[in-house]
Design a protein around this motif. Sequence first.
Motif, PDB file in Angstrom:
ATOM      1  N   SER A 243       8.509 -28.686  -2.907  1.00  0.00           N
ATOM      2  CA  SER A 243       7.089 -27.773  -3.543  1.00  0.00           C
ATOM      3  C   SER A 243       6.061 -29.297  -4.109  1.00  0.00           C
ATOM      4  O   SER A 243       6.950 -30.322  -4.039  1.00  0.00           O
ATOM      5  CB  SER A 243       7.751 -27.697  -4.951  1.00  0.00           C
ATOM      6  OG  SER A 243       8.858 -28.653  -5.467  1.00  0.00           O
ATOM      7  N   LYS A 244       5.034 -29.309  -4.539  1.00  0.00           N
ATOM      8  CA  LYS A 244       4.586 -30.334  -5.108  1.00  0.00           C
ATOM      9  C   LYS A 244       4.991 -30.684  -6.600  1.00  0.00           C
ATOM     10  O   LYS A 244       5.501 -30.141  -6.598  1.00  0.00           O
ATOM     11  CB  LYS A 244       2.551 -29.603  -5.012  1.00  0.00           C
ATOM     12  CG  LYS A 244       2.369 -29.422  -4.514  1.00  0.00           C
ATOM     13  CD  LYS A 244       2.185 -30.197  -2.988  1.00  0.00           C
ATOM     14  CE  LYS A 244       0.669 -29.828  -2.238  1.00  0.00           C
ATOM     15  NZ  LYS A 244       0.670 -30.951  -1.162  1.00  0.00           N
ATOM     16  N   TYR A 250       8.650 -25.899 -11.373  1.00  0.00           N
ATOM     17  CA  TYR A 250       8.901 -24.083 -11.933  1.00  0.00           C
ATOM     18  C   TYR A 250       9.493 -23.634 -10.743  1.00  0.00           C
ATOM     19  O   TYR A 250      10.968 -22.920 -10.520  1.00  0.00           O
ATOM     20  CB  TYR A 250       6.828 -23.421 -11.887  1.00  0.00           C
ATOM     21  CG  TYR A 250       7.181 -24.216 -13.124  1.00  0.00           C
ATOM     22  CD1 TYR A 250       7.086 -23.247 -14.124  1.00  0.00           C
ATOM     23  CD2 TYR A 250       5.626 -25.148 -12.465  1.00  0.00           C
ATOM     24  CE1 TYR A 250       5.964 -24.038 -15.087  1.00  0.00           C
ATOM     25  CE2 TYR A 250       5.054 -25.310 -14.035  1.00  0.00           C
ATOM     26  CZ  TYR A 250       5.412 -25.080 -15.122  1.00  0.00           C
ATOM     27  OH  TYR A 250       4.531 -24.726 -16.821  1.00  0.00           O
ATOM     28  N   ILE A 251       9.744 -24.890  -9.046  1.00  0.00           N
ATOM     29  CA  ILE A 251       9.333 -23.889  -8.129  1.00  0.00           C
ATOM     30  C   ILE A 251      11.694 -23.869  -7.919  1.00  0.00           C
ATOM     31  O   ILE A 251      12.511 -23.400  -7.313  1.00  0.00           O
ATOM     32  CB  ILE A 251       9.014 -24.638  -6.747  1.00  0.00           C
ATOM     33  CG1 ILE A 251       7.956 -24.462  -7.279  1.00  0.00           C
ATOM     34  CG2 ILE A 251       9.452 -24.007  -5.574  1.00  0.00           C
ATOM     35  CD1 ILE A 251       7.562 -22.799  -7.051  1.00  0.00           C
TER      36      ILE A 251
END
Length: 544
Positions: A243-244, A250-251
């Motif tokens: 993920s970024k 959140y991920i």
Amino acid sequence: MSLSLPATKFPTELKEIKYEIEDHARAYGLDFFKVIFEVLDYRELNEVAAYGGYPSRYPHWRFGMEYDRLSKSNTYGLSKIYEMVINNDPCYAYLLKCNNLVDQKLVMAHVYAHCDFFKNNSYFTHTNRKMVDEMANHATRIQRYADRYGTDQVEAFIDCCLSLENLIDPHWPVIKRNQNDKEGEKTGPFSVAQRSRLECDCNPGEKEDGQPGCASCQGGKADEFDLFSGEEDEMIQPRRLQSKGYMDAYINPPEFLKARAEKLKAKQREKERFPESPETDILLFLVEHAPLKNWQRDILSIIREEMYYFLPQGQTKIMNEGWATYWHSRIMTEKALNDVEIIDYADHHSGTVGGSRLRLNPYKLGLELFRDIEERWNKGRFGKEYDECEDAALREKWDLGLGLGQKKIFEVRHLYNDLTFLDTFLTEDFCRRHKFFIFAKEDKTPAWTIRTREVAKIKEFILTRLTNLGHPIIRVLDGNFENRGELLLVNQHEGSDLQWNQAQDTLVNLNRLWKRAVHIETKKEGKKVRLSFNAKEMRTTELQ
């Protein structure tokens, strides 16, 4: 000190009888080790019997207590030991000096049959045939520990071990378990370094010879030997999704990752649980994994070794005594008796095989079963055709003249133990012919009545009491219970609850060896419970 028997010259008259009985026994096909007879008076024979037949055995107060019991039983006419024979090569047999010649003949014939059984029954093949020497070796080692650490301390530890001596695997001699374990590799909560520190006998920093002590005793910090440290404490990271940076929370939510890591740790601990499968040989488990000192581990190994030596005698009591009684009756009635000795022999033999509805006589049951097997195989009363015959009159007259009886009883002597012997050859015809039923007293009357004639229930009643020598079946389920280094046992419940006071005493002594809390899961009054002892209190927990 161990018992030392006076040297007594073997009487010439008995020597002639010995050679005669030995020739008769070999003529019948019996095969035995050399037999050495000793003649003892009743006090000396009680002393030998108190030591289990081994006068050179290690000293312990329980042998004195057993001698006192035997002596009082003899004095008050409650029992009398006519002979004693031990499984060894050569076999040693002890004769009672006051026996008359008829009794000595009977006893010698009985002894030779016992020796044949010891040598040829498959359940005795693993036993040490030089156990007389081994017992003396055990006594020397234990006496050395008593001299070094004190008699009271060593005797107290032996008391603890003897209370656990039945916690072995009755099938261990024929079923080798844990074969994949590498030699010398120990698993469990106590690593090699931790165990060496717990069991080291030297003073911190100094050995007995004045040299620097072992590494584990040289002032190591407590956390270096933390009993609960291990690979399970290393962080196990769950797989993260790519993920970024600004989306990572959140991920890959921290709460989810933490919960996932805990699950992975739990699975890892489950994989590393030991033993990998339930262990029946609890004494072996304690020898390998309990934090014992070296001398304690050696004594526990001695107790275990002697228990496995005596195990086949408990597993074949009915067969062994039945086999010896069968052959002494044949040798005496067909070969050895004189006319004037018949009445005395009949009187003493009938006392040996006398039946009772209150207890099981192994001499009587074993003798009659061997006779029944011989008759059945002589007349062909076995096989599919005979089993399917429902005509009682025809079954009674059945005689194919096969003459296989002698061959069959020698085969049975070689292959069976009491459990398989009774399960295979205790038939409905035998029970009916010998009135071998289950008797009980009714509630409303003091008279004894027959409770059941069903062979299946009779077998179940007897075999249940013979399984595991009548002891409850208990196994080690987890040696690191709840990841606290505690010991969890499980009782294989067979319809009878544990004797609660004995179960509590057993946990107390297990705790003394394991040094941490000990638990056992079982059933009590139909409910699953866990009995626990942590060196301070006994606790019972009801389980779902």
